[in-house]
Scaffold this motif. Structure first.
Motif: not given
Lengths: 258, 1010
Positions: A55, A58, A62-63, A90-91, A96, A98, A100, A102-105, A116, A164, B905, B913
């Motif tokens: 937390t 995060h 700034g999430l 942020r960008r 950042i 993670f 997991s 968090n790549l975009i499939p 970004p 990234r 998600w 990002l």
């Protein structure tokens, strides 16, 4: 967006509080954290599950917005920024990573890394391409550029995520348990990259982990318990991972007894 | 115990996923509503049309009329509720010779007037003695007479506009008609300009001024019922019924209108109506001013009621045939006994009796035989059911698919496959059944509001919607049940574990796309093969097309949706991304990556959209052959009843609005087919005649720029023109080929309208297409002997003049010179003045009883007249699909919302990002708009194909021409805009909600194993 540096710290938090409601009862996941991270410093945040370490990260990223207190990144008070300004900040200034990945499939490794910059509307000129190639070489991902995430191993995916985070040349890198899903070898490889980034490029890194073997790569370890900083251990205070683990276990035991 | 466990687990999950459950419920409710609306709507229409309780005879028990009139039943025109069907009154009795009176009056004037024959009307009236006998029967409580007239009517608005014209006069002068009539400012037009009361010259002026000021009347002649009834036939909506006329003197100038009629004319009680008789504008004409005194609740017929005394006066003034055509009886005691008692006497006078229920039965039978209605209802029901099934399936299936990880967790935690299967089935049922109930209630309400029939909720709609809900739920549950058997414990922990890599899946998806698209094309082709299968007769093909064909077409188009998605994505995504400042690469697979949901939404919206597009294209395409094209000369003028002297013709030709080089005199006659010369199709008896246009063949058809542009469908122009110039050769319009199979080489045989037994023959040298001739003949005053006609025949003018002994030329076709500045009304007023001037030339200063006037039909006025009538019908038919579209859009709200929820998600990652809140909202809305584009494209594809199929079938089924497909762009634009708007509205809330969420909330909710 203001880019000028107003503080000596890369990241500074002041009396940072984040409250949640759970079962109708309010509790502080982060409960008054004061943390200072200098430029070029590598800080590991350790803590048990529920200690508030993710937390806190995060909030720094700034999430999410703090309930009270402030976060300063390169002197910029995040709570004073609008959502749009915060997103752009942020960008451009934060990278950042993670647990997991968090790549975009549906994007290839290259597209994920460039995401970004594209989100920022930057033109992908030859210098950017050169930078991408250099970065991917550094991360040993030259062969995987055109592959989709599901064709990559966990370590490779995390390195893509790291690429990234780095492509925008951020001042601060925030990593939320980046090795949590990786085996020991891959984990050490990622840590080595962080170390190199810190030492050679002078980037400030805040890394959340519960593994002493990862935390030992940092220059100091901040231990959280119940949303508060219970210890700030400099690198000189421990010789190796087992010593750090012992100190961490001791802190945990004392905390539990309290 | 185990069952309780499953139920409690399910309930706790549904409590946690309230929003999702509500969306699914909404989708199922809207789908059930869609079916109830479609099936119930058609059923209500059917029940309404076939109601046995409808008071067709109002408060009367029996109608006495001629046997052939009693049998008249039709669905069109909504005339069933009238005391008699409208068709009974149109006075179109073919094969009638001119009556003696007309002949005498023509001869007495000593002129071979082109209108001399007048119309060969011969009313079948009820003898006065019989009326008296019936009245004296003790069982008869009331015996009211009915007669009819057809008159032109000017709307109260037109009337008001001339009465209030003073303000519009810039120089403070009187309005034109008052100037011409020399009336004071406070004087109004005479209530009736009759022979006795008004100077003939004044009457002529009034008529001309009225026409010049008010233009063409609305409608082609309205039906007036004149009656002795002292009470309203139906319930009074407002005002009062007609007052009893005085025993002597003039009848009160008052009329009662039906509700539909009042709506058409925008009339209310107290308004003034201007009447001009008679409908064909041939022969004597007079004008009247009536006051609207009441409006009666008779929803289906547009007609006027006047007292029989006034009816008789109107008829006398206009020389319209008039007489008692029907009697409306109120009886004491046994109706059947009365009928039996009077049967023989009435039969001898060729009269018969009819009750309300008999009219209802005949109407029901006619309606049941109505193929077009049957096919429309069947296709609509089929498509609505298919769409509902798919929406329900998709909504439930999506919900269950999204819970896959949770199902895996259940498996890990120890639930057996059977328990999970029961849980899935229960979830489907628990959402499907309440959704179905709500949908039925709402659908019933919607249909009730639209049709006013409580019968809308019937067994069919309940059954169809139930089957769709149950089947949809079952199939929606089946797939996840099978999938759940294969769910691995790993699925509960990690990201989605795919058996193949993304790249392989993309390649496989491309192959799938190709196969599915080919299958779609094959299914579409199947429908067209069905339509073209000549081994089956037309009704069978139509029936097959409405069922199997439409289903095949719909599935075919549905199978093409993924291709449409891909194409839309490829073509439209980059410019839209640029326009909304989004990253095209990120967006490039947002649509196809979400394929199932996009297909479901597009399909749901395409049901209403597709039917709407079909209706629009089909409607306007069917209209096209009736619209005058550029090939018709600019204007057609009729000078009635006297025609023009040579001097007047020269004056007309020299007018500024006439191009003297493009001026044609037309010799016009209308003649019925000679007895037994053609096989008259059923129901076409009233049409079995042709209108001859005798023209200068060379000027009309020859040269580089002929005046009359016809397209040869049979024969060739060169030979045909030669045959026409040298003999009696005739060009017939293709309607005669379609209806009577008359073709080149046949001989057209017609009966001379004024010389009984004389047959005239014309060898057919060409079959031509000449769009717009129907309406020209309707409004141009050329249907001289019959109210309707089935073909136009071009022959050399001298042949027609000789055959029918026509006198002074009365009809002229001309083009306007380039840049002619005159308006329609100005031209018509000038033509009217020429007509009056011509009359003076003929009669000198000793004005007789003749009225002369001109009737102008321009290509533009014809087009406007046709369009104004047809558009109301087409848009009326389009209302149901548009409502379906709106209902379907409600069903898609859940799908769109779930589609956004499922990607929270990913949106979280993007936000983390650096994608801003605004960009995210724009992304979702751009995606929604592209879904709208896909839905619109699907609707368009289905609409075009279905309309094309309907047009092709129409030719064989209804004997109509195969018209070119017309794209009514304003209507289509409306449909597409509505589809787009509905998609955007559906996406707006999820977009804003997602945009407002914190990135971490999106990341967490997306990863949550719900």
């Amino acid at each position: 967006m203001k880019d000028e540096i107003k503080s000596d710290y890369a990241v500074e938090t002041r009396a940072l509080v984040k409250s949640y409601y759970r079962g109708g009862v309010s509790f502080n996941a982060v409960d008054g954290i004061d943390l200072q991270v200098k430029p070029g410093e590598f800080v590991a945040i350790m803590g048990a599950s529920g200690s508030g370490k993710s937390t806190a990260l995060h909030l720094i990223a700034g999430l999410t917005r703090a309930t009270s207190g402030d976060v300063y990144v390169e002197g910029e008070r995040l709570s004073s920024l609008s959502d749009r300004a915060l997103t752009i900040f942020r960008r451009r200034r934060l990278g950042i990573v993670f647990q997991s990945y968090n790549l975009i499939p549906h994007l290839t490794a290259e597209e994920n890394v460039l995401f970004p910059l594209r989100a920022d509307g930057r033109k992908l000129d030859e210098s950017t391409r050169d930078k991408l190639r250099a970065l991917m070489r550094e991360l040993e991902l030259e062969e995987q550029l055109s592959q989709y995430p599901d064709a990559l191993s966990g370590g490779q995916q995390q390195r893509v995520a790291l690429g990234r985070a780095l492509i925008g040349e951020p001042a601060v890198i925030l990593a939320d348990e980046p090795t949590g899903n990786l085996d020991w070898t891959s984990s050490q490889r990622i840590c080595a990259i962080f170390d190199k980034l810190n030492r050679e490029e002078g980037r400030a890194i805040i890394l959340v982990t519960h593994e002493p073997a990862v935390a030992i790569w940092s220059s100091r370890v901040v231990v959280l318990q119940d949303g508060r900083v219970v210890s700030d251990i400099p690198r000189a205070a421990y010789a190796d991972a087992s010593e750090l683990a012992a100190r961490y276990q001791e802190l945990a035991r004392v905390g539990a007894e309290r | 115990m185990k069952f309780n466990f499953i139920v409690s687990t399910l309930l706790s999950r549904m409590r946690r996923q309230r929003a999702r459950a509500w969306f699914v419920l909404l989708a199922i409710a809207a789908s059930s509503c869609l079916i109830v609306w479609t099936v119930g709507g058609y059923k209500a229409l059917f029940l309404d049309a076939t109601s046995q309780d409808a008071p067709y005879l109002g408060a009367y028990d029996l109608r006495v009329s001629h046997a052939e009139l009693a049998m008249t039943t039709t669905r069109r025109g909504g005339t069933f509720a009238s005391p008699m069907a409208r068709e009974s009154y149109v006075h179109e009795t073919p094969h009638k010779a001119q009556d003696d009176k007309d002949k005498d009056s023509g001869d007495a004037r000593g002129k071979a007037s082109p209108s001399r024959g007048g119309r060969a009307d011969k009313l079948k009236t009820i003898p006065a003695t019989l009326v008296e006998q019936l009245r004296n029967d003790e069982a008869v409580l009331a015996c009211d007479e009915i007669a009819t007239l057809t008159m032109f009517v000017y709307s109260p608005n037109s009337a008001r506009s001339i009465l209030e014209d003073e303000d519009a006069d810039p120089e403070g002068k009187k309005p034109s008609y008052k100037r011409e009539l020399d009336l004071d400012d406070d004087e109004f037009l005479p209530e009736s300009a009759t022979h006795e009361e008004v100077d003939p010259e004044l009457r002529r002026k009034a008529f001309g001024a009225l026409r010049a000021t008010m233009g063409t009347p609305l409608g082609m002649g309205e039906l007036f019922f004149s009656t002795t009834a002292r009470e309203s036939f139906y319930e009074l909506n407002s005002g009062r019924w007609l007052t009893a006329p005085p025993t002597s003197g003039r009848a009160p100038r008052e009329a009662v209108l039906t509700t539909q009629c009042a709506e058409r004319y925008g009339a209310k009680v107290g308004d003034q109506l201007f009447l001009i008789g008679k409908s064909s504008l041939i022969g004597r004409t007079a004008e009247f001013q009536l006051t609207v005194v009441g409006i009666i609740e008779e929803p289906e017929t547009s007609s006027f009621y006047v007292s029989s005394a006034l009816g008789a006066e109107l008829a006398a003034e206009t020389e319209l045939p008039y007489g008692v055509q029907a009697l409306m009886l109120k009886l004491r005691g046994d109706v059947e006994g009365f009928r039996a008692r009077w049967h023989d006497r009435l039969a001898r006078a060729e009269l018969t009796t009819t009750t309300s229920s008999e009219i209802a039965t005949r109407r029901a039978e006619a309606f049941k035989q109505d193929q077009a209605f049957k096919y429309q209802a069947a296709s609509g029901t089929l498509l609505a059911s298919l769409a509902a099934l798919l929406i329900i399936f998709t909504a439930l299936n999506m919900s269950l698919e999204d819970n896959k990880r949770l199902i895996a967790l259940y498996r890990v935690a120890g639930m057996t496959r059977g328990q999970i299967a029961i849980s899935i089935l229960l979830e489907s049922a628990s959402l499907a059944i309440p959704g179905w109930c709500v949908g039925m209630a709402v659908g019933w309400g919607v249909t009730l509001c639209a049709s006013g029939k409580t019968t809308a909720l019937n067994l069919e709609s309940v059954g169809f919607s139930f089957v769709c809900a149950v089947l949809g739920a079952f199939f929606a549950a089946l797939y996840p049940m099978l999938r759940s058997a294969r769910v691995r414990p790993l699925d509960a922990f990690g990201e989605r574990v795919e058996r193949e890599s993304y790249a392989v899946r993309i390649r496989r998806a491309r192959v799938k796309l190709a196969v599915v698209s080919l299958l779609g094309l094959a299914l579409i082709a199947f429908d067209f093969l069905l339509i073209r299968d000549v081994s089956l007769d037309a009704p069978k093909r139509a029936a097959l097309h409405s069922g199997l064909g439409v289903l095949s077409l719909a599935l075919g188009v549905a199978f093409l949706i993924p291709l449409a998605i891909r194409i839309t994505e490829l073509i439209l995504m980059p410019p839209l991304a640029f326009l909304f400042r989004l990253d095209a690469q990120t967006m490039r697979r947002e649509l196809s990556g979400n394929g199932r949901r996009v297909v479901a939404v597009a399909l749901a919206l395409s049901v209403g959209g597709g039917l709407f597009v079909t209706m629009q294209i089909w409607g306007y395409s069917m209209l096209d052959p009736f619209l005058p094209g550029r090939r018709m000369p600019d204007a057609f003028a009729a000078f009635l009843p006297t025609g023009l002297t040579d001097e007047s013709v020269a004056e007309l030709r020299a007018s500024p609005f006439v191009d003297p080089e493009r001026f044609l005199t037309v010799a016009v006659e209308q003649a019925a087919f000679a007895a037994n010369s053609v096989a008259v199709p059923e129901g076409k008896a009233q049409f079995a005649n042709v209108v001859f246009f005798g023209v200068d063949v060379e000027r009309a058809f020859e040269g580089a720029n002929p005046m009359v542009g016809v397209r040869f469908r049979q024969g060739n122009a060169q030979d045909a023109i030669l045959a026409m110039k040298s003999g009696r050769g005739a060009l017939i319009t293709d309607s005669a080929f379609v209806d009577y199979r008359l073709s080149v080489g046949d001989v057209l045989k017609v009966a001379h309208p004024r010389e009984p037994g004389k047959t005239l023959e014309y060898p057919i040298v060409g079959v031509v297409s000449f769009p717009g001739w129907q309406w020209l003949s309707k409004t141009g005053g050329v249907r001289r002997n019959f109210g309707r006609s089935d073909a136009l025949v071009f022959v050399r003018s001298s042949v027609i003049e000789h055959d029918y002994q026509l006198g002074a030329p009365s009809y002229f076709w001309f083009d306007a010179p380039d840049g002619a500045p005159l308006s329609y009304h100005e031209v018509e007023a000038r033509l009217d003045r020429l007509a009056r001037k011509n009359l003076r030339r003929l009669e000198g200063d000793s004005l007789g009883s003749q009225v002369a006037y001109a009737k102008l039909s321009t290509r533009d006025s014809l087009t406007q007249s046709i369009m104004s009538r047809a558009e109301s019908v087409i848009w009326g038919l389009s209302k149901t699909p548009l409502t379906t579209l709106v209902i379907a859009s409600i069903a898609t709200v859940g799908a769109v919302a779930n589609s956004v929820r499922a990607r929270r998600w990913r949106y979280g990652v993007m936000r983390a990002l650096g994608v801003t809140r605004g960009e995210l909202i724009r992304m979702i809305l751009v995606e929604a708009s592209l879904i709208g584009v896909v839905a619109a494209a699907t609707s368009f594809a289905f609409g075009v194909l279905a309309a094309q199929g309907a047009l092709m079938l129409g030719r064989s089924l209804f004997g109509t021409e195969n018209p070119p497909m017309v794209m009514p762009y304003p209507g289509l634009a409306l449909g597409f805009s509505l589809t787009l708007a509905l998609c955007l509205i559906a996406a707006l809330y999820p977009a804003i909600q997602t945009g407002r969420a914190e990135p971490i909330a999106l990341l967490r909710s997306g990863r949550a194993p719900e």
